[in-house]
Design a protein around this motif. Structure first.
Motif, PDB file in Angstrom:
ATOM      1  N   ASN A   1       0.811  -1.227   0.000  1.00 44.43           N
ATOM      2  CA  ASN A   1       0.000   0.000   0.000  1.00 44.43           C
ATOM      3  C   ASN A   1       0.842   1.275   0.000  1.00 44.43           C
ATOM      4  OD1 ASN A   1      -2.516  -1.315   0.002  1.00 44.43           O
ATOM      5  ND2 ASN A   1      -2.173  -1.828   2.156  1.00 44.43           N
ATOM      6  N   ALA A   2       2.158   1.130  -0.095  1.00 48.78           N
ATOM      7  CA  ALA A   2       3.015   2.320  -0.165  1.00 48.78           C
ATOM      8  C   ALA A   2       2.952   2.851  -1.599  1.00 48.78           C
ATOM      9  CB  ALA A   2       4.449   1.965   0.233  1.00 48.78           C
ATOM     10  N   GLY A   3       1.991   3.701  -1.841  1.00 50.18           N
ATOM     11  CA  GLY A   3       1.817   4.257  -3.193  1.00 50.18           C
ATOM     12  C   GLY A   3       2.341   5.678  -3.261  1.00 50.18           C
ATOM     13  N   CYS A   4       2.169   6.296  -4.422  1.00 51.30           N
ATOM     14  CA  CYS A   4       2.532   7.712  -4.549  1.00 51.30           C
ATOM     15  C   CYS A   4       1.275   8.436  -5.024  1.00 51.30           C
ATOM     16  CB  CYS A   4       3.663   7.891  -5.564  1.00 51.30           C
ATOM     17  SG  CYS A   4       3.919   9.615  -6.039  1.00 51.30           S
ATOM     18  N   PRO A   5       0.680   9.284  -4.171  1.00 49.79           N
ATOM     19  CA  PRO A   5      -0.562   9.964  -4.565  1.00 49.79           C
ATOM     20  C   PRO A   5      -0.419  10.759  -5.861  1.00 49.79           C
ATOM     21  CG  PRO A   5      -0.059  10.390  -2.249  1.00 49.79           C
ATOM     22  CD  PRO A   5       1.105   9.628  -2.808  1.00 49.79           C
ATOM     23  N   MET A   6       0.772  11.310  -6.111  1.00 51.11           N
ATOM     24  CA  MET A   6       0.940  12.052  -7.372  1.00 51.11           C
ATOM     25  C   MET A   6       0.812  11.106  -8.568  1.00 51.11           C
ATOM     26  SD  MET A   6       4.148  13.623  -9.223  1.00 51.11           S
ATOM     27  CE  MET A   6       4.824  14.772  -8.075  1.00 51.11           C
ATOM     28  N   ALA A   7       1.446   9.935  -8.459  1.00 46.58           N
ATOM     29  CA  ALA A   7       1.375   8.962  -9.561  1.00 46.58           C
ATOM     30  C   ALA A   7      -0.078   8.554  -9.817  1.00 46.58           C
ATOM     31  CB  ALA A   7       2.228   7.738  -9.228  1.00 46.58           C
ATOM     32  N   ASN A   8      -0.879   8.569  -8.745  1.00 44.19           N
ATOM     33  CA  ASN A   8      -2.282   8.167  -8.891  1.00 44.19           C
ATOM     34  C   ASN A   8      -3.171   9.278  -9.444  1.00 44.19           C
ATOM     35  OD1 ASN A   8      -1.538   5.722  -7.847  1.00 44.19           O
ATOM     36  ND2 ASN A   8      -2.121   6.240  -5.739  1.00 44.19           N
ATOM     37  N   MET A   9      -2.587  10.439  -9.740  1.00 48.93           N
ATOM     38  CA  MET A   9      -3.388  11.557 -10.272  1.00 48.93           C
ATOM     39  C   MET A   9      -3.569  11.453 -11.785  1.00 48.93           C
ATOM     40  SD  MET A   9      -2.101  14.759  -7.959  1.00 48.93           S
ATOM     41  CE  MET A   9      -2.221  14.693  -6.168  1.00 48.93           C
ATOM     42  N   ILE A  10      -3.071  10.385 -12.382  1.00 52.21           N
ATOM     43  CA  ILE A  10      -3.278  10.181 -13.823  1.00 52.21           C
ATOM     44  C   ILE A  10      -3.446   8.681 -14.091  1.00 52.21           C
ATOM     45  CG2 ILE A  10      -0.780  10.135 -14.283  1.00 52.21           C
ATOM     46  CD1 ILE A  10      -1.438  11.435 -17.034  1.00 52.21           C
TER      47      ILE A  10
ATOM     48  N   PHE B 254       3.589  16.956 -20.710  1.00 51.67           N
ATOM     49  CA  PHE B 254       4.339  16.470 -19.549  1.00 51.67           C
ATOM     50  C   PHE B 254       3.368  16.037 -18.453  1.00 51.67           C
ATOM     51  CE2 PHE B 254       6.670  16.809 -15.574  1.00 51.67           C
ATOM     52  CZ  PHE B 254       7.808  16.085 -15.892  1.00 51.67           C
ATOM     53  N   VAL B 255       3.556  14.789 -17.950  1.00 49.58           N
ATOM     54  CA  VAL B 255       2.652  14.262 -16.918  1.00 49.58           C
ATOM     55  C   VAL B 255       3.459  13.602 -15.812  1.00 49.58           C
ATOM     56  CG1 VAL B 255       0.835  13.832 -18.617  1.00 49.58           C
ATOM     57  CG2 VAL B 255       2.412  11.983 -18.068  1.00 49.58           C
TER      58      VAL B 255
ATOM     59  N   TRP C 199       0.120  18.469 -17.096  1.00 52.54           N
ATOM     60  CA  TRP C 199      -0.953  17.757 -16.386  1.00 52.54           C
ATOM     61  C   TRP C 199      -1.079  18.385 -14.996  1.00 52.54           C
ATOM     62  CZ3 TRP C 199      -3.874  14.061 -18.656  1.00 52.54           C
ATOM     63  CH2 TRP C 199      -4.744  13.358 -17.827  1.00 52.54           C
ATOM     64  N   PRO C 200      -2.310  18.486 -14.448  1.00 52.40           N
ATOM     65  CA  PRO C 200      -2.432  19.220 -13.166  1.00 52.40           C
ATOM     66  C   PRO C 200      -2.102  18.422 -11.898  1.00 52.40           C
ATOM     67  CG  PRO C 200      -4.593  18.647 -14.014  1.00 52.40           C
ATOM     68  CD  PRO C 200      -3.619  18.160 -15.043  1.00 52.40           C
ATOM     69  N   GLY C 201      -1.193  17.452 -11.976  1.00 51.81           N
ATOM     70  CA  GLY C 201      -0.829  16.681 -10.776  1.00 51.81           C
ATOM     71  C   GLY C 201       0.168  17.422  -9.898  1.00 51.81           C
ATOM     72  N   PHE C 202       0.318  16.957  -8.674  1.00 50.46           N
ATOM     73  CA  PHE C 202       1.282  17.571  -7.743  1.00 50.46           C
ATOM     74  C   PHE C 202       1.563  16.600  -6.601  1.00 50.46           C
ATOM     75  CE2 PHE C 202      -2.949  18.406  -6.252  1.00 50.46           C
ATOM     76  CZ  PHE C 202      -2.872  18.223  -4.880  1.00 50.46           C
ATOM     77  N   CYS C 203       2.646  16.870  -5.894  1.00 54.62           N
ATOM     78  CA  CYS C 203       2.988  16.037  -4.740  1.00 54.62           C
ATOM     79  C   CYS C 203       2.392  16.655  -3.480  1.00 54.62           C
ATOM     80  CB  CYS C 203       4.505  15.932  -4.614  1.00 54.62           C
ATOM     81  SG  CYS C 203       4.982  15.315  -2.986  1.00 54.62           S
ATOM     82  N   PRO C 204       1.508  15.914  -2.788  1.00 51.48           N
ATOM     83  CA  PRO C 204       0.868  16.469  -1.591  1.00 51.48           C
ATOM     84  C   PRO C 204       1.849  16.748  -0.452  1.00 51.48           C
ATOM     85  CG  PRO C 204      -0.145  14.377  -2.257  1.00 51.48           C
ATOM     86  CD  PRO C 204       1.055  14.563  -3.125  1.00 51.48           C
ATOM     87  N   THR C 205       3.023  16.136  -0.514  1.00 51.83           N
ATOM     88  CA  THR C 205       4.037  16.389   0.519  1.00 51.83           C
ATOM     89  C   THR C 205       4.798  17.680   0.211  1.00 51.83           C
ATOM     90  OG1 THR C 205       4.249  14.051   0.997  1.00 51.83           O
ATOM     91  CG2 THR C 205       6.141  15.438   1.565  1.00 51.83           C
TER      92      THR C 205
END
Ligand code: 13P
Ligand code: SF4
Length: 322
Positions: free
Chosen positions: A93-102, A156-157, A177-183
């Motif tokens: 379950n160690a995912g990356c929320p930014m990676a999950n934005m697309i 770019f994504v 792409w409108p993604g970002f790192c929540p950290t």
């Protein structure tokens, strides 16, 4: 934690480290860890690095088992590069929320809007997204990779902030792409301004996943591996570090004569912290959780990752000639 509890923790970590080392040898495994991992996990690793260094390492490694102490896209990249190896991620379950934005589906739709754009994906993306991309990049090589492309238009994504930073360095049209790192968005310009006022001689280094207003205040914009290199060679005695707080430990360990200050204590990546020595031991005991990629996706995703690694190799060869 009181003194007794903390000495018990130290003993338990030593015990765990011995068990892990023994089992690692039996399994013929190597442990790779990202710079944001807990200190006690970094101490178990054969190699600690940034996303680029870890993928280069995975592609060259002889061992048959890789225990990846990082987040899902990192283990998945190792699985893309090494189909004959078993890649274990101690907490699935160690995912990356930014990676999950697309998703691959949303990227395919966007490609339809910009058919003449070259698709560059940040390594912080799923194998499915990499499979839909022309080339991959990390924070360490993004500018070089995009500069080397024979195209004027880039989609770019998924990280808008890394994409924005690249667009200030190169002369190409960038669709972001409108993604970002929540950290990293937790690091605010006022954090840097305040720390600079407290430490006027300090150098400020930040990760390109930070907001543009934070990047504008930095002396250097670097990947986590770049930060480790900078820390060794700078004359500065105090360095303000704008990235996930976990890196402070490695920086301080490698440079005991320098002071490293986290730009914000709020910049903690909870997914990176999911990995613990205990889960690393269980992964080796159970040979699970394993990260796998279907062959059809893997082959297409590998093209994008290989292209990035090839650009890096050419660059290294040119540097060795000069
Ligand atoms: P680096 O490749 O610079 O280590 O960055 C990885 C990452 O996830 C940053 O948030
Ligand atoms: Fe993803 Fe941000 Fe965590 Fe890096 S720090 S793994 S980009 S959520």
């Amino acid at each position: 934690m009181n003194e007794l509890e903390s000495s018990h923790m130290v003993d338990r970590n030593v015990e765990l480290a011995e068990e892990i080392l023994c089992l690692k040898r039996q399994r013929g495994a190597v442990i790779l860890a990202h710079n944001y991992q807990r200190g006690e996990v970094q101490d178990l690793a054969d190699f600690v690095g940034d996303s680029l260094e870890l993928s280069q390492n995975a592609s060259e490694i002889e061992a048959q088992v890789i225990v990846f102490c990082g987040v899902h896209f990192m283990a998945e990249t190792a699985a893309i590069l090494c189909p004959d190896k078993r890649v274990l991620l101690p907490d699935i379950n160690a995912g990356c929320p930014m990676a999950n934005m697309i998703t691959a589906e949303s990227l395919i739709a966007k490609k339809g809007e910009f058919p003449d754009a070259t698709v560059v994906c940040y390594i912080n993306s799923s194998a499915d997204v990499k499979a839909e991309s022309d080339v991959c990049c990390t924070s360490a090589n993004a500018v070089k990779v995009i500069e080397s492309l024979h195209t004027d238009k880039v989609l770019f994504v998924p990280d808008q902030y890394l994409g924005h930073y690249i667009s200030t360095k190169i002369d190409k049209e960038m669709i972001l792409w409108p993604g970002f790192c929540p950290t990293h968005v937790r690091i605010l310009p006022e954090d840097i301004v305040y720390l600079k006022s407290e430490h006027p001689d300090a150098k400020v280094i930040v990760h390109p996943e930070c907001r543009p207003e934070v990047i504008a205040l930095a002396d250097e914009v670097l990947s986590t591996g770049g930060m480790c290199g900078f820390a060794k060679q700078t004359d500065a005695k105090v360095i303000i570090v704008g990235t996930e707080v976990g890196i402070i430990r490695r920086l301080s360990k490698e440079n005991p004569d320098k002071k490293f200050i986290a730009a914000s204590q709020k910049a903690v990546c909870p997914n990176m912290k999911r990995i613990t020595p205990e889960k690393t031991l269980w992964a080796l005991q159970d040979m699970a959780p394993e990260v796998r990629v279907t062959e059809e996706i893997r082959v297409r995703a590998k093209r994008a990752v290989d292209k990035m690694l090839d650009i890096g190799r050419v660059d290294q060869e040119l540097a060795s000639l000069s």
